[in-house]
Scaffold this motif. Structure first.
Motif, short mmCIF file in Angstrom:
data_model
loop_
_atom_site.label_atom_id
_atom_site.label_comp_id
_atom_site.label_asym_id
_atom_site.label_seq_id
_atom_site.Cartn_x
_atom_site.Cartn_y
_atom_site.Cartn_z
N ASP A 207 3.43 10.31 4.44
CA ASP A 207 1.99 10.15 4.27
C ASP A 207 1.34 11.28 3.49
OD1 ASP A 207 1.82 7.73 5.56
OD2 ASP A 207 1.79 8.68 7.54
N THR B 42 -0.13 8.62 -1.70
CA THR B 42 0.85 9.06 -0.70
C THR B 42 2.25 8.77 -1.20
OG1 THR B 42 1.14 7.00 0.53
CG2 THR B 42 -0.75 8.34 1.15
N CYS C 262 0.35 13.59 0.19
CA CYS C 262 0.16 13.27 -1.21
C CYS C 262 1.15 14.10 -2.02
CB CYS C 262 -1.25 13.53 -1.68
SG CYS C 262 -2.17 14.66 -0.68
#
Ligand SMILES: Nc1ncnc2c1ncn2[C@@H]1O[C@H](COP(=O)(O)OP(=O)(O)OP(=O)(O)O)[C@@H](O)[C@H]1O
Ligand SMILES: [Mg+2]
Lengths: 232, 249
Positions: free
Chosen positions: A128, A91, A130
């Protein structure tokens, strides 16, 4: 930062740097320009000791070899050309926290710094996500944010404007200027000549070796020089 | 394009469970299932796994997408097994004989494996990957293993993209794959290119990590906490795992 007679040849025999000498004073914004393959990336990789060539590289008066790795990392923050080389955690939040954690900061301070750069670069909503789900421009910003969270004294940026849209380029310039006003010395490698007058105090023109050095306007006005360097 | 494993990691009833509890309890159940000796119990465990899959509300199509490879392998195993154990003959194909023992053993293994992969899918797909890694870190899994998982996850996407780009570039220059030597040669050199690219990428990633103070281990912040719900889930699953053995023992 001071570089003296630096030479570097890649293991495959490619000569990338030849007798490069350069000085960057505290608080300056200096641009390194040159055509593709001029050795800009190679030079920046010497500033934090990633590559070691023949010659002298001094940061704050001390040779890079004399630094402990972590000490050097605290002094020189290097933002890589391709953000995919740099963002590797699952993340964004964790990625930005990676550097500060390695500096040994406590959890509270790590979180404070991460959240500070996230909001500074308007990346908070992506914390949060990726990294591979972010757009290229967002990844580029994130890579810069991740380095800034370590609060380096010298910031070296490799092609920060490559592949960014005009608005992002403008935002980036503003951000870099702000960082500089806070006292960070900035070194930028680029072949985007348009942004230089707005941002760089001085320019080094290079192609394997330093071809010219001077104030932005002077270098940029010298068309025949830029042509000789293979940049135009 | 490939389906992403954590696409549904945020809208399953199991996604808010503490990942440590999830990992521990489901791993316990997986081990318990693969060690079960009796067919009835294994079938029951498989039913339980399927029920849990429904509870997890992972879409069936999504689940099948990830389960099809292990299932193919399991089917293959099921076809081979009856012929490779000696015992009471049941039927024969040509002059190879299928035995009752082989058949039974094959079915047992196939059911165990199916149950295990379903449980593993539930564990992985209802948890965000980053959270899963944090749980593994907290559970003292070796950092090297965590880093391997982390890089496989992150860079599989980048490599898939790189490969797609190369394929498109080849097609744009008039390459269309057929079954010919030339196709094989082109694909071979593309694979080689991808290998070199990954090698160089790995080097740059390492440089970039060191530029941010990497010293061999990757530490993460985490805010995991286990509440009553998490404990209840874990106890339920572990109790079921234990029960299977108590009944079987
Ligand atoms: N890992 C490597 N192995 C061998 N040669 C290399 C390697 N990396 C770069 N080179 C070569 O070194 C020279 C300088 O490369 P470098 O990446 O420093 O240039 P650059 O100025 O950053 O170019 P660009 O503007 O394209 O980013 C080039 O001729 C390049 O081909
Ligand atoms: Mg470069």
């Amino acid at each position: 930062m001071e570089v003296r007679d630096l030479n570097f040849t890649y293991p495959d025999g490619t000569l990338a740097l030849e007798d490069v000498s350069m000085d960057v004073h505290a608080g300056e914004i200096v641009a390194i320009i040159g055509p593709n393959g001029a050795g800009k990336t190679t030079l920046l990789l010497h500033l934090n000791g990633t590559l070691r060539g023949n010659g002298v590289v001094k940061i704050c008066g001390r040779r890079v070899e004399e630094y402990d790795v972590k000490e050097l990392v605290k002094k020189v923050g290097l933002v890589f050309q391709d953000p995919d080389d740099q963002l590797f955690m699952p993340t964004l939040y964790d990625d930005i926290a990676f550097g500060p954690i390695n500096l040994g900061l406590d959890e509270q301070e790590v979180r404070r710094r991460v959240e500070e750069v996230l909001s500074e670069f308007r990346l908070f909503e992506y914390r949060d996500k990726c990294p591979h789900h972010l757009s290229y421009g967002e990844r580029k910003k994130a890579a810069l944010a991740a380095v800034l969270a370590m609060k380096p004294e010298i910031l070296a940026l490799d092609e920060p404007t490559a592949n960014l849209d005009p608005k992002s380029v403008r935002e980036l310039i503003t951000a870099i200027k702000k960082i500089n006003e806070e006292g960070v010395t900035v070194i930028i490698s680029t072949h985007n000549l348009e942004i230089l007058p707005q941002i760089a105090d001085r320019i080094y023109l290079m192609n394997k070796t330093v071809l010219a050095e001077g104030e932005s306007d002077k270098i940029l006005a010298d068309v025949s020089l830029l042509e000789r360097a293979g940049l135009l | 394009m490939h389906q992403e494993i954590d696409k549904y990691a945020h809208n399953s009833p199991l996604c808010n469970l503490d990942p440590r509890m999830k990992v521990i309890s489901l791993m316990t159940l997986i081990f318990s299932v693969v060690l079960l000796p009796r067919l009835e119990l294994v079938s029951f465990a498989l039913l339980f796994s399927i029920a849990l899959l429904f509870v997890s509300r992972l879409p069936l199509r999504f689940a099948l997408h990830f389960l099809k490879w292990p299932f193919m392998f399991i089917t293959f195993f099921l076809l081979i097994m009856p012929f490779s154990i000696e015992g009471t003959p049941v039927f024969s194909v040509g002059n190879v004989i299928a035995t009752y023992e082989g058949l039974k053993y094959g079915v047992l293994i196939a059911l165990r494996a199916s149950s295990a992969v379903i449980l593993a899918l539930i564990m992985i797909a209802t948890t965000k990957f980053g959270t899963l890694l944090k749980a593994l870190e907290k559970l003292k899994v070796p950092n090297a293993l965590i880093q391997i998982l982390m890089f496989s996850y992150r860079y599989s996407f980048t490599f898939a993209q790189e490969f797609d780009r190369m394929r498109l570039a080849a097609r744009a220059r008039g390459f269309n794959p057929k079954t010919s030597m030339r196709t094989l040669r082109v694909l071979g050199s593309m694979a080689g290119m991808l290998f070199v690219k990954s090698y160089e990428r790995a080097e740059r990633v390492f440089w970039a990590m060191r530029a941010r103070g990497y010293d061999g281990s990757v530490r993460m912040l985490s805010e995991l906490k286990a509440g009553r719900r998490d404990w209840a889930f874990a106890c339920f699953i572990i109790a079921f795992a234990a029960l299977l053995h108590l009944v079987g023992g």
